[in-house]
Enzyme design. Structure first.
Site, short mmCIF file in Angstrom:
data_model
loop_
_atom_site.label_atom_id
_atom_site.label_comp_id
_atom_site.label_asym_id
_atom_site.label_seq_id
_atom_site.Cartn_x
_atom_site.Cartn_y
_atom_site.Cartn_z
NE ARG A 9 51.13 -23.53 -21.28
CZ ARG A 9 50.24 -23.71 -22.25
NH1 ARG A 9 49.29 -22.80 -22.43
NH2 ARG A 9 50.28 -24.77 -23.03
N GLY A 21 57.49 -21.02 -31.28
CA GLY A 21 57.51 -19.57 -31.06
C GLY A 21 57.63 -19.22 -29.59
CE1 TYR A 83 47.91 -17.18 -20.16
CE2 TYR A 83 46.00 -18.31 -21.09
CZ TYR A 83 47.20 -17.63 -21.25
OH TYR A 83 47.68 -17.39 -22.52
NE ARG A 271 49.66 -13.93 -29.15
CZ ARG A 271 48.84 -13.32 -28.29
NH1 ARG A 271 47.65 -13.83 -28.02
NH2 ARG A 271 49.20 -12.19 -27.72
CB VAL A 375 56.89 -10.60 -36.65
CG1 VAL A 375 56.62 -10.60 -38.16
CG2 VAL A 375 56.31 -11.86 -36.02
CG ASP A 491 68.24 14.46 11.57
OD1 ASP A 491 68.13 15.69 11.66
OD2 ASP A 491 67.52 13.76 10.83
#
Length: 724
Positions: A9, A21, A83, A271, A375, A491
């Site tokens: 977003r 936030g 989403y 939330r 928080v 090798d």
């Protein structure tokens, strides 16, 4: 310099109003300083709703000119499937250990791929070399790989803000999903996680799912180096601290205190999400009141629940359960002049949240699982008299051990923690918080972002050095520059032929044998195979070709004109029986492994073993044998899925010097393993040395795989034919 931030977003809503936030708020101080230094920032993301086609051009111009953002337009059906579908019904629950909530759908995964492709297309339109691209979070796992394919030298970081689960959880995802996701993330120069545990889980998942090992957190994949590391995200400590000490904040905090009648305030801010354990927290608070009735009417729980995914039925059900529980507690314990829980179902701006922190005595941050949880950090730096009760399942717990740590599944321990916190004396509170806030001050969001940039740049520099050695097998640089005789040393395993599950299955294609024969038709060309293989194997494979064969890493030599093998050194062999018994013990312990015995060496193979078990056993074996190898007549070396124990005096480097003619030559050496580094190291600057594969090397050049070696041989034949 320009920073291109990429997240699901944008930092503003579709109508231009700022988002509250989240990442936008967290990064604001770093971005301000970045811009003040003369740098530019562009933010790429989905605007949050479908924009009609006819409005997209004007909308893009407005968003870039006014907000410095670049919208990615997704049709509503695609956005929902991407989403709400794969992101939130597969990745989110799986990575938070809610496996019962997971849905595995090919339809939503196709949408996930398509959405990531849309992001890649948008970035491709304006990306310029020198930009730093920083991709954020689980919505865009595939984007780093897509961008790396388009821009091989892009400076690219990826940061995961949610937990990375253990391998046992991650592998529940279908193989076709998880392989694509892991390959996508590995397109980044730097992959950042919040904690060391998440980093280790990721590295172990790479080993178990893709068989990719790491060297001190560095992964080599598809000719690209990726660094991994733990970078705990910080906050803008000064912003919170300065505002919390302001007159305005004190006034608001005092008014809250008056309204709460000097009750001990317990705060919860989250939330709405099943990972946050809000209902469990309410149950713990109810138990606290039942067991400690003397605290009734002396405390209050302030519960702030920020709305999230309100259109999802499971979230609506969760919201109803929380509402009912709050009503039940308030009904059971409340009085006419006291309500146990003050409930706010809304988001709070910074200016109102900090006074709440400042006035809080006990902060409850008890998610079932959380990537970090800022928080907890915001609360600590906003005051000095409150106690943090923190879930040990939150990423922040690794940084904040002085908090009261709880298991969110244990109601009794949470109730006990509330009591301990509410009774804690001021001196102890201050002592704990001072330690934690000092730590947080030293790791602010600004220093977090700066560390990620520095580490990304360091990884990119290593990649540049790593990639400059990569060369096309048809490059003129790898052709002889003089008419001097040519001596080519190869090798065997991993160089002329790919590795196989069992050593005897690794045989060259007939075309390769024919090309080697054709190369030897030129009189001035000599070829040697220097391998860890035994005499019989090499003699059988190359019986028809007149070349030098060197077996067991230089122990034996058979010239092209001889049928006899000559020993290149004298052996005691006293160490072998004891070490073989040791290796055989590991073979018994590790299914799929086996010990191969040669004249002057022993090899423990673990290619067919469980990757995790095999690697751990190999590390243990290396540690044990290294301790006893000194002055014991042998030394230990790690190879590609093998541990080799060889007698002193053997070695490809010394063997190569012994078999080279004493004349001026054009020398070419090709090898893939750590044992081949001996040859690269022994040679002078004029020798062309080529490493096959991804690991670190002192060789001058690098090929991707044995197919490149075959192409080089063909190209050399064409060159000689032209020279005739």
């Amino acid at each position: 310099m320009r920073l291109i931030l990429v997240s699901n977003r944008l930092p503003v809503q579709w109508d231009g109003t700022p988002s509250v936030g989240g990442l936008a708020t967290g990064l604001s101080s770093f971005l301000s300083e970045w811009k003040s230094a003369g740098n530019e920032v562009l933010w790429v993301g989905w605007p949050g709703k479908s924009i009609p086609d006819k409005e997209q051009i004007s909308y893009s111009e407005k968003m870039r000119n006014e907000f410095g953002t670049i919208p990615v337009f997704l049709k509503q059906k695609l956005a929902d499937s991407f989403y709400n579908g794969f992101c939130n019904k597969t990745i989110w629950p799986l990575f938070h250990y809610f496996t019962a909530n997971c849905e595995y759908s090919d339809i939503t995964f196709e949408s996930y791929i398509e959405a990531n492709e849309e992001f890649a297309k948008v970035i491709t339109n304006f990306y310029e070399p020198g930009d730093w691209v920083w991709v954020h979070d689980y919505h865009l796992f595939l984007l780093p790989g897509m961008l790396r394919n388009i821009f091989p030298n892009i400076l690219l970081s990826f940061f995961l803000h949610i937990p990375f689960p253990t391998f046992e959880i991650f592998r529940l995802m279908p193989e076709r999903f998880r392989t694509r996701i892991l390959n996508g993330i590995l397109g980044a120069d730097l992959i950042g996680f919040h904690t060391q545990s998440y980093t280790q889980y990721f590295l172990r998942t790479l080993l178990r799912c893709l068989g990719i090992e790491n060297e001190r957190g560095i992964v080599f994949h598809k000719n690209h180096l990726t660094k991994t590391g733990a970078f705990p995200m910080g906050i803008n400590v000064e912003q919170f601290r300065n505002y919390s000490q302001s007159k305005e904040c004190n006034q608001i905090a005092n008014s809250i205190n008056v309204n709460h009648k000097n009750l001990k305030q317990i705060l919860s801010v989250d939330r709405l999400d099943y990972t946050k354990g809000v209902l469990q927290r309410l149950n713990a608070f109810e138990l606290f009141l039942k067991q400690n009735p003397h605290w009734i009417r002396k405390c209050k729980l302030v519960l702030i629940l920020v709305p999230s995914r309100t259109d999802v039925s499971s979230y609506q059900t969760m919201k109803r359960a929380i509402d009912e529980k709050i009503g039940a507690i308030n009904g059971s314990f409340g009085t006419l002049d006291w309500t146990p829980i003050l409930y706010q179902y809304k988001g709070f701006p910074f200016e109102e949240l900090v006074p709440l922190y400042k006035n809080t005595h006990v902060m409850l941050v008890t998610p079932f699982r959380d990537g970090m949880n800022l928080v907890a950090k915001e609360f600590l730096v906003s005051q000095d008299c409150g106690v943090l009760v923190l879930s040990e399942m939150a990423g922040a717990s690794a940084e904040l051990p002085e908090a009261i740590l709880v298991n969110p599944n244990d109601l009794q321990s949470m109730a006990d923690a509330i009591l301990e916190a509410i009774k804690m004396v001021p001196d102890e509170i201050h002592s704990r918080n001072q330690i934690m806030t000092k730590r947080l001050s030293e790791n602010s969001v600004k220093s977090w972002a700066e560390k990620i940039y520095i580490e990304t740049e360091d990884a990119a520099k290593k990649n540049l050095s790593f990639q400059t050695k990569s060369i096309s097998p048809s490059s003129d640089i790898l052709l002889p520059k003089t008419n001097k005789p040519i001596f080519i040393i190869f090798d065997y395993d991993g160089t002329l032929v790919p590795f196989e599950s069992l050593p005897h299955l690794a045989t060259p294609k007939p075309e390769l044998i024919e090309n080697l024969k054709e190369l030897l038709n030129f009189d001035h060309v000599s070829i040697a195979i220097i391998s860890g293989r035994d005499k019989l194997f090499l003699e059988t494979i190359f019986a028809e070709i007149p070349i030098h064969l060197v077996a067991e890493h230089g122990a034996w030599h058979k010239p092209p004109t001889s049928s006899r093998w000559n020993s290149l050194f004298t052996s005691s062999g006293e160490w072998k029986s004891q070490i073989k018994n040791h290796l055989d013990e590991f073979t018994k312990r590790v299914p799929g492994s086996f010990t191969e015995e040669k004249d002057f060496s022993l090899v423990w193979h673990f290619r067919n073993a469980d990757p995790d078990i095999g690697l751990n056993a190999a590390r243990e074996m290396l540690d044990e044998l290294s301790q006893v190898s000194s002055n014991s007549g042998f030394f230990v070396q790690r190879g590609n899925k093998i541990i080799e124990v060889r007698e002193y005096g053997t070695g490809k480097g010394k063997a190569a010097l012994k078999i080279l003619p004493n004349e001026d030559l054009n020398i070419f050496i090709f090898g893939d393993d750590t044992t081949d580094e001996d040859m690269f190291r022994e040679m002078n600057e004029s020798v062309v040395t080529v490493k096959i594969g991804k690991s670190e090397t002192i060789a001058k050049y690098r090929f991707r795989d044995p197919d490149d070696v075959s192409l080089w041989i063909k190209n050399l034949i064409v060159f000689f034919n032209k020279e005739k």
